[in-house]
Scaffold this motif. Structure first.
Motif, PDB file in Angstrom:
ATOM      1  N   LEU A 176       0.845  -1.185   0.000  1.00 32.50           N
ATOM      2  CA  LEU A 176       0.000   0.000   0.000  1.00 32.50           C
ATOM      3  C   LEU A 176       0.887   1.244   0.000  1.00 32.50           C
ATOM      4  O   LEU A 176       1.761   1.379   0.863  1.00 32.50           O
ATOM      5  CB  LEU A 176      -0.883   0.000   1.254  1.00 32.50           C
ATOM      6  CG  LEU A 176      -1.820   1.185   1.429  1.00 32.50           C
ATOM      7  CD1 LEU A 176      -2.874   1.229   0.316  1.00 32.50           C
ATOM      8  CD2 LEU A 176      -2.513   1.128   2.796  1.00 32.50           C
ATOM      9  N   ILE A 177       0.670   2.131  -0.954  1.00 39.28           N
ATOM     10  CA  ILE A 177       1.470   3.369  -0.979  1.00 39.28           C
ATOM     11  C   ILE A 177       0.944   4.309   0.105  1.00 39.28           C
ATOM     12  O   ILE A 177      -0.232   4.680   0.113  1.00 39.28           O
ATOM     13  CB  ILE A 177       1.429   4.026  -2.379  1.00 39.28           C
ATOM     14  CG1 ILE A 177       2.057   3.072  -3.406  1.00 39.28           C
ATOM     15  CG2 ILE A 177       2.173   5.363  -2.361  1.00 39.28           C
ATOM     16  CD1 ILE A 177       2.139   3.607  -4.821  1.00 39.28           C
ATOM     17  N   GLU A 178       1.832   4.672   1.017  1.00 39.88           N
ATOM     18  CA  GLU A 178       1.453   5.415   2.224  1.00 39.88           C
ATOM     19  C   GLU A 178       1.267   6.908   1.914  1.00 39.88           C
ATOM     20  O   GLU A 178       2.076   7.524   1.240  1.00 39.88           O
ATOM     21  CB  GLU A 178       2.550   5.213   3.282  1.00 39.88           C
ATOM     22  CG  GLU A 178       2.313   5.875   4.593  1.00 39.88           C
ATOM     23  CD  GLU A 178       1.051   5.408   5.305  1.00 39.88           C
ATOM     24  OE1 GLU A 178       0.898   4.210   5.546  1.00 39.88           O
ATOM     25  OE2 GLU A 178       0.208   6.276   5.608  1.00 39.88           O
ATOM     26  N   GLU A 179       0.162   7.452   2.425  1.00 37.95           N
ATOM     27  CA  GLU A 179      -0.122   8.872   2.159  1.00 37.95           C
ATOM     28  C   GLU A 179      -0.109   9.734   3.413  1.00 37.95           C
ATOM     29  O   GLU A 179      -0.187  10.954   3.325  1.00 37.95           O
ATOM     30  CB  GLU A 179      -1.509   9.003   1.544  1.00 37.95           C
ATOM     31  CG  GLU A 179      -1.618   8.444   0.160  1.00 37.95           C
ATOM     32  CD  GLU A 179      -3.037   8.586  -0.303  1.00 37.95           C
ATOM     33  OE1 GLU A 179      -3.365   9.655  -0.825  1.00 37.95           O
ATOM     34  OE2 GLU A 179      -3.823   7.643  -0.074  1.00 37.95           O
ATOM     35  N   LYS A 180      -0.099   9.078   4.589  1.00 38.43           N
ATOM     36  CA  LYS A 180      -0.192   9.869   5.810  1.00 38.43           C
ATOM     37  C   LYS A 180       1.083   9.770   6.670  1.00 38.43           C
ATOM     38  O   LYS A 180       1.665  10.768   7.039  1.00 38.43           O
ATOM     39  CB  LYS A 180      -1.401   9.385   6.615  1.00 38.43           C
ATOM     40  CG  LYS A 180      -1.548  10.073   7.936  1.00 38.43           C
ATOM     41  CD  LYS A 180      -2.808   9.649   8.663  1.00 38.43           C
ATOM     42  CE  LYS A 180      -2.842  10.323  10.032  1.00 38.43           C
ATOM     43  NZ  LYS A 180      -3.872   9.764  10.878  1.00 38.43           N
ATOM     44  N   TYR A 181       1.483   8.532   6.966  1.00 37.33           N
ATOM     45  CA  TYR A 181       2.630   8.341   7.853  1.00 37.33           C
ATOM     46  C   TYR A 181       3.928   8.374   7.051  1.00 37.33           C
ATOM     47  O   TYR A 181       3.925   8.152   5.837  1.00 37.33           O
ATOM     48  CB  TYR A 181       2.504   7.009   8.586  1.00 37.33           C
ATOM     49  CG  TYR A 181       1.279   6.967   9.465  1.00 37.33           C
ATOM     50  CD1 TYR A 181       1.284   7.589  10.710  1.00 37.33           C
ATOM     51  CD2 TYR A 181       0.111   6.342   9.036  1.00 37.33           C
ATOM     52  CE1 TYR A 181       0.159   7.579  11.510  1.00 37.33           C
ATOM     53  CE2 TYR A 181      -1.021   6.327   9.828  1.00 37.33           C
ATOM     54  CZ  TYR A 181      -0.997   6.952  11.065  1.00 37.33           C
ATOM     55  OH  TYR A 181      -2.105   6.954  11.855  1.00 37.33           O
ATOM     56  N   ALA A 182       5.032   8.645   7.754  1.00 38.78           N
ATOM     57  CA  ALA A 182       6.347   8.636   7.102  1.00 38.78           C
ATOM     58  C   ALA A 182       7.310   7.833   7.954  1.00 38.78           C
ATOM     59  O   ALA A 182       7.160   7.781   9.183  1.00 38.78           O
ATOM     60  CB  ALA A 182       6.859  10.060   6.938  1.00 38.78           C
ATOM     61  N   GLU A 313      -7.494   4.030  -2.413  1.00 38.15           N
ATOM     62  CA  GLU A 313      -8.647   3.137  -2.593  1.00 38.15           C
ATOM     63  C   GLU A 313      -8.655   2.372  -3.923  1.00 38.15           C
ATOM     64  O   GLU A 313      -9.568   1.616  -4.202  1.00 38.15           O
ATOM     65  CB  GLU A 313      -9.999   3.876  -2.443  1.00 38.15           C
ATOM     66  CG  GLU A 313     -10.133   4.731  -1.180  1.00 38.15           C
ATOM     67  CD  GLU A 313      -9.911   3.950   0.113  1.00 38.15           C
ATOM     68  OE1 GLU A 313     -10.310   2.772   0.177  1.00 38.15           O
ATOM     69  OE2 GLU A 313      -9.307   4.513   1.054  1.00 38.15           O
ATOM     70  N   GLU A 314      -7.647   2.591  -4.772  1.00 42.51           N
ATOM     71  CA  GLU A 314      -7.570   1.818  -6.026  1.00 42.51           C
ATOM     72  C   GLU A 314      -6.508   0.736  -5.867  1.00 42.51           C
ATOM     73  O   GLU A 314      -5.499   0.952  -5.186  1.00 42.51           O
ATOM     74  CB  GLU A 314      -7.120   2.699  -7.197  1.00 42.51           C
ATOM     75  CG  GLU A 314      -8.103   3.745  -7.649  1.00 42.51           C
ATOM     76  CD  GLU A 314      -9.261   3.153  -8.458  1.00 42.51           C
ATOM     77  OE1 GLU A 314      -9.027   2.173  -9.190  1.00 42.51           O
ATOM     78  OE2 GLU A 314     -10.370   3.673  -8.312  1.00 42.51           O
ATOM     79  N   TYR A 315      -6.710  -0.400  -6.541  1.00 44.23           N
ATOM     80  CA  TYR A 315      -5.687  -1.448  -6.522  1.00 44.23           C
ATOM     81  C   TYR A 315      -5.146  -1.652  -7.933  1.00 44.23           C
ATOM     82  O   TYR A 315      -5.913  -1.697  -8.908  1.00 44.23           O
ATOM     83  CB  TYR A 315      -6.265  -2.762  -5.972  1.00 44.23           C
ATOM     84  CG  TYR A 315      -5.212  -3.840  -5.920  1.00 44.23           C
ATOM     85  CD1 TYR A 315      -4.204  -3.786  -4.957  1.00 44.23           C
ATOM     86  CD2 TYR A 315      -5.194  -4.877  -6.844  1.00 44.23           C
ATOM     87  CE1 TYR A 315      -3.205  -4.751  -4.924  1.00 44.23           C
ATOM     88  CE2 TYR A 315      -4.200  -5.842  -6.813  1.00 44.23           C
ATOM     89  CZ  TYR A 315      -3.209  -5.766  -5.845  1.00 44.23           C
ATOM     90  OH  TYR A 315      -2.211  -6.713  -5.818  1.00 44.23           O
ATOM     91  N   TYR A 316      -3.854  -1.738  -8.058  1.00 42.53           N
ATOM     92  CA  TYR A 316      -3.205  -1.911  -9.359  1.00 42.53           C
ATOM     93  C   TYR A 316      -2.419  -3.222  -9.345  1.00 42.53           C
ATOM     94  O   TYR A 316      -1.493  -3.388  -8.537  1.00 42.53           O
ATOM     95  CB  TYR A 316      -2.241  -0.751  -9.638  1.00 42.53           C
ATOM     96  CG  TYR A 316      -2.917   0.600  -9.624  1.00 42.53           C
ATOM     97  CD1 TYR A 316      -3.328   1.211 -10.808  1.00 42.53           C
ATOM     98  CD2 TYR A 316      -3.154   1.279  -8.419  1.00 42.53           C
ATOM     99  CE1 TYR A 316      -3.954   2.453 -10.799  1.00 42.53           C
ATOM    100  CE2 TYR A 316      -3.780   2.519  -8.397  1.00 42.53           C
ATOM    101  CZ  TYR A 316      -4.176   3.095  -9.584  1.00 42.53           C
ATOM    102  OH  TYR A 316      -4.798   4.319  -9.563  1.00 42.53           O
TER     103      TYR A 316
END
Ligand code: COI
Length: 351
Positions: A176-182, A313-316
């Motif tokens: 999952l590509i993270e958008e909030k945590y680092a 929310e998309e899966y590739y």
């Protein structure tokens, strides 16, 4: 070998209780460990002793301020029982890079290398020969000095422990590509192998697992627009026939597997690019069919192929290729590590 090491061997080896055909990763330990204490401003006489519990005062600073760093290495045994390490100098150097950043005293090369080699000779029966297995080596240093004062400890311990191990991951992983945590920030400790870097990954990774993924792809802390690492590993992304990885920085670990893969790929006709790679570029490449592969690279898993990724929310899904770079590069590097081929780089170190 010039280091004096006090050696206290175990009375009875535990090796007969271990099933070398079904080894887990990192949870069965060999008979001995190498230890060296730092006190009164210097490293003391190192020891090899039975692997087992250690005793610390509850005020030891490791518990309070997390002064703790580690390395990951592997020892291999070939068909003729030769024992080999892979680029151990790189691990020693990086351990000291991490030590410096965490205000831990650096360990002299001689103590580290002599200790490691002596330990491997004593526990050489623990080095698996089975394909895909190896002796995982975990050197770590931490603050044993006491006190609740928030300042560097005055005493430390280096331990090198080993664990005969099978594969780190079972198969392909979904990320999952993270958008909030680092996992790291500029000026921080991301480039160091500090225990806390890994602790900080656990919660976001748990959230990803709850959503059906195995791992998180870390993005930059500032914009979350650039891909940085894959779980506890460096990341490689193949777009068309070019293999791309992000440059090392304050935030990215200078992985031994990462730099070895880059060299091997180049020398085997695979075009590589070390540059920033944006999430947008990866999504677009996934949509137009140019995204061929993604994989993590690190000592433990070597190369860990990714089957697909999630973002907003998309899966590739990634395509299933007949001859992926991941398989080719994994074979090339493990053949060097296990003495199945020439080593044009001088990376193999025989014990
Ligand atoms: C390694 O690949 O050796 C790592 O550092 C990952 C580790 C956390 C198991």
């Amino acid at each position: 070998m010039t280091t004096t090491i006090e050696i206290n061997k175990i009375e009875k080896s535990k090796i007969s209780s271990v099933d070398f055909n079904n080894l887990p990763f990192g949870s069965v330990y060999s008979d001995h460990m190498f230890t060296c204490d730092y006190k009164n401003g210097e490293w003391q006489t190192p020891k090899i002793e039975p692997f087992g519990p250690i005793s610390l005062n509850p005020s030891a600073k490791i518990f309070h301020y997390g002064q703790s760093i580690f390395e990951g290495m592997k020892a291999y045994k070939d068909a003729d029982n030769n024992v080999m390490l892979f680029r151990p100098d790189q691990n020693w150097k990086r351990l000291n890079t991490s030590a410096k950043r965490l205000a831990i005293p650096e360990i002299p090369e001689e103590i580290f290398m002599d200790g490691l080699k002596t330990l491997l000779k004593i526990d050489s029966d623990w080095i698996p020969r089975k394909e895909g297995s190896s002796l995982y080596i975990r050197p770590f240093m931490f603050a044993t000095g006491n006190g609740f004062h928030a300042s560097p400890a005055n005493e430390y311990k280096l331990i090198i422990a080993t664990a005969p191990s099978g594969a780190y991951f079972g198969g392909k992983v979904k990320v999952l590509i993270e958008e909030k945590y680092a996992r790291a920030a500029n000026g921080g400790v991301g480039y160091a192998k500090a225990g806390g870097n890994y602790a900080a990954q656990f919660y976001p990774t748990q959230l990803a697992i709850e959503k059906g993924y195995n791992q998180v792809i870390w993005t930059d802390d500032n914009t979350h627009q650039f891909i940085e690492e894959a779980g506890a590993m460096n990341i490689f992304i193949r777009i068309n026939d070019t293999l791309i990885t992000s440059p090392t920085s304050d935030r990215i670990l200078d992985g031994v597997t990462r730099k070895s893969i880059l060299q091997i790929a180049e020398d085997n006709g695979i075009k590589t690019e070390v540059r920033k790679i944006s999430v947008g570029e990866v999504i677009e490449a996934a949509k137009n069919g140019e995204l061929k592969e993604m994989f993590g690279a690190g000592t433990a898993a070597v190369i860990s192929p990714i089957s697909g990724f999630g973002y907003q929310e998309e899966y590739y899904d990634l395509p299933v290729l007949e001859n992926p770079y991941a398989t080719k590069l994994k074979k090339l590097i493990t053949d060097i590590q296990t003495n199945k081929t020439e080593d044009p780089y001088g990376w193999r170190v025989f014990i």
